[in-house]
Design a protein around this motif. Sequence first.
Motif, short mmCIF file in Angstrom:
data_model
loop_
_atom_site.label_atom_id
_atom_site.label_comp_id
_atom_site.label_asym_id
_atom_site.label_seq_id
_atom_site.Cartn_x
_atom_site.Cartn_y
_atom_site.Cartn_z
N VAL A 1 -0.53 -0.64 -9.91
CA VAL A 1 -0.01 -0.09 -11.16
C VAL A 1 -1.01 0.98 -11.59
O VAL A 1 -2.20 0.72 -11.69
CB VAL A 1 0.13 -1.18 -12.24
N VAL A 41 1.81 4.25 -8.73
CA VAL A 41 2.73 3.10 -8.77
C VAL A 41 3.95 3.33 -7.87
O VAL A 41 4.52 2.38 -7.34
CB VAL A 41 3.16 2.79 -10.23
N LEU A 42 4.34 4.61 -7.71
CA LEU A 42 5.53 4.89 -6.90
C LEU A 42 5.19 5.15 -5.44
O LEU A 42 6.04 5.63 -4.68
CB LEU A 42 6.30 6.08 -7.48
N TYR A 97 5.28 3.38 -3.14
CA TYR A 97 6.25 2.72 -2.25
C TYR A 97 7.41 3.64 -1.89
O TYR A 97 8.12 3.39 -0.94
CB TYR A 97 6.74 1.39 -2.83
N GLU A 152 5.36 -3.42 -4.48
CA GLU A 152 4.78 -2.98 -5.74
C GLU A 152 4.16 -4.24 -6.34
O GLU A 152 4.84 -5.24 -6.53
CB GLU A 152 5.88 -2.43 -6.65
#
Lengths: 356, 249
Positions: free
Chosen positions: B50, B54-55, B57, B66
């Motif tokens: 986080v 965070v993205l 993935y 995540e």
Amino acid sequence: MAKVLMKGNEALGEAAIRAGCRFFFGYPITPQSELPHYLAKRLPEIGGVFLQAESEVAAINMVYGAAGAGARVMTSSSSPGVSLKMEGISYIAGAELPCVIVNMQRGGPGLGSIQPGQSDYFQAVKGGGHGDYRLLVLAPASIQEMVDLMGLAFALADKYRNPVMILGDGTLGQMMEPVEFPEMIDPDKLPSKPWAARGAKGREPNIINSLYLNPLELEEHNLKLQAKYAQMAEEETRSESYYTDDAEIVLVGYGSSARVCKAAVDQARQQGIKAGLFRPITLFPFPKAEIQAACRQAKSVLTVEMSMGQLVEDVRYNLEFKVPVHFYGRAGGMVPTTRAVVSKITELVQEGGRSA
Amino acid sequence: MITVFERPKSLTPAKTHYCPGCTHGIIHRLVAEVIDELGVREETIGIAPVGCSVLAYNYFNVDMYEAAHGRAPAVATGIKRVHPDKVVFTYQGDGDLAAIGTAEIIHAAARGEKITTIFVNNAIYGMTGGQMAPTTLIGQTATTAPNGRDPEVQGYPIRMSEILATMPGAAYIARVSVHNPQEVAKAKKAVKTAFQVQLERKGFAMVEVLSSCPTNWGLTPLKALEWLKDNMIPYYPLGVQKAPEEVKA
Ligand SMILES: Cc1ncc(C[n+]2csc(CCOP(=O)(O)OP(=O)(O)O)c2C)c(N)n1
Ligand code: SF4
Ligand SMILES: [Mg+2]
């Protein structure tokens, strides 16, 4: 298979192994420690992994990792430790991962006591962590039932891709009864989990995630979760009704309290009182139709808990406030006695089911 | 036609959301190139934190998770224990790894979990709006330290690599930077070693990458790289903190 005499916590451990669980992550806390002790010895013997984590927070996140990677995995704890797991449980529910969580409840709030309690009912059935999610909550009342429900817990976790909680208490964990175990499930023979993250060989990557930045997508995801919970309510409710057919007073309790209630019903019947017991086995989904049927001709209902009154709210709600629902509870690790429950029954019957 | 520059297979075509001049993108690329070069893309499972990344993935073309804030090393532990033959890495910011997730990273290292951690230290909480991080330098301003970090009030910045290098379970710990092409090349070498150490099952491996956050530092991308070199490196010296003998040689 022959019956063996076993402590509740240890029986749960063996039952998990029989159910194909090969991974356990946990942190020590009384009164569930015999379960990790048992698995620490038993899991490596059969090629599994037992790992003592640095905290319950870490343990539940290890469960998140192992569950997302496709394994049958379990963690266990008692009240204060389960509070710490709530973050991870919310993520597991959000990411729709199957796993089993055991809570051998003790008295609270705070550090409370190490004696048995049932005051985590709200936390277990209403969510506990953040967001609109539900656990499937199973409440055994005997060691044999703990064993049977463990197998069911793993099966339901996989069926719904949802965390399942076994909500016990210190008494059930510590007591001994003869049990019979089911045949061993070979984890390699379980249906495959195509959504699991185990390396994107010859396919598009899988993503284990609970983040939806687009509000419409998150709402859709929530609606999907709700549909799953509705299906659970359709298909998974379980309960036991004991002498409820002609009962004028119906007791309601789960777990250890239900055992006390059963003894109280027997004594009341000997005194000529038409008493019965309704015992929810699934606390979520709550067996609504079943409790309504069990209390069909009851003049009053008495909920008995080792808490200051949590289950009683669901009893009133599910009976749609048509029958007066009374409450008797002990807290702090105190267990209701049969005698106290019988005298409560007598009192209520004499009053003729006054309104609650 | 010869291709001189193409997207690594381990990155998806998705356009990243990082601010202009943010070095998170460079670090993603290094990790992806290393995964490609080691030929383990289909065996790899990554964990996004986080924070601004965070993205991640969506950007790494491998199986991804995540994780909750700070918990990536625990999640990685769960995965690696189920699949000891797979390659597992975490990608974490300094708030994620050195504040809320301190316990998880220390114990993953102590257990010698055979995972690789990419630790992106930009001395700030990028995602949530430039708050003070455990790594924010003395005197550095942040939205929650408007007059600059004062050791009397907020204490001192944490040097995670030095702490983790004391752990017997840690096999490889290095601090690198990406403020110029030479350092980027060194950084890639360290990332590669950190994955090789995992493949050879030597123990826990981490690369701390000093990274820029022009947006929350209030600097242009170029000035930010200069600030990193002049201010972060003196407090966070670059180099290998710990390595297996044959890697040192
Ligand atoms: C439990 C929890 N606490 C707080 C947050 C809010 N939060 C999101 S990102 C972040 C800081 C991330 O900073 P860092 O790890 O340094 O990553 P960066 O954005 O700088 O790359 C915080 C506090 C959260 N998502 N979850
Ligand atoms: S806020 Fe900072 S760390 Fe985040 S993307 Fe922008 S520059 Fe990068
Ligand atoms: Mg940061």
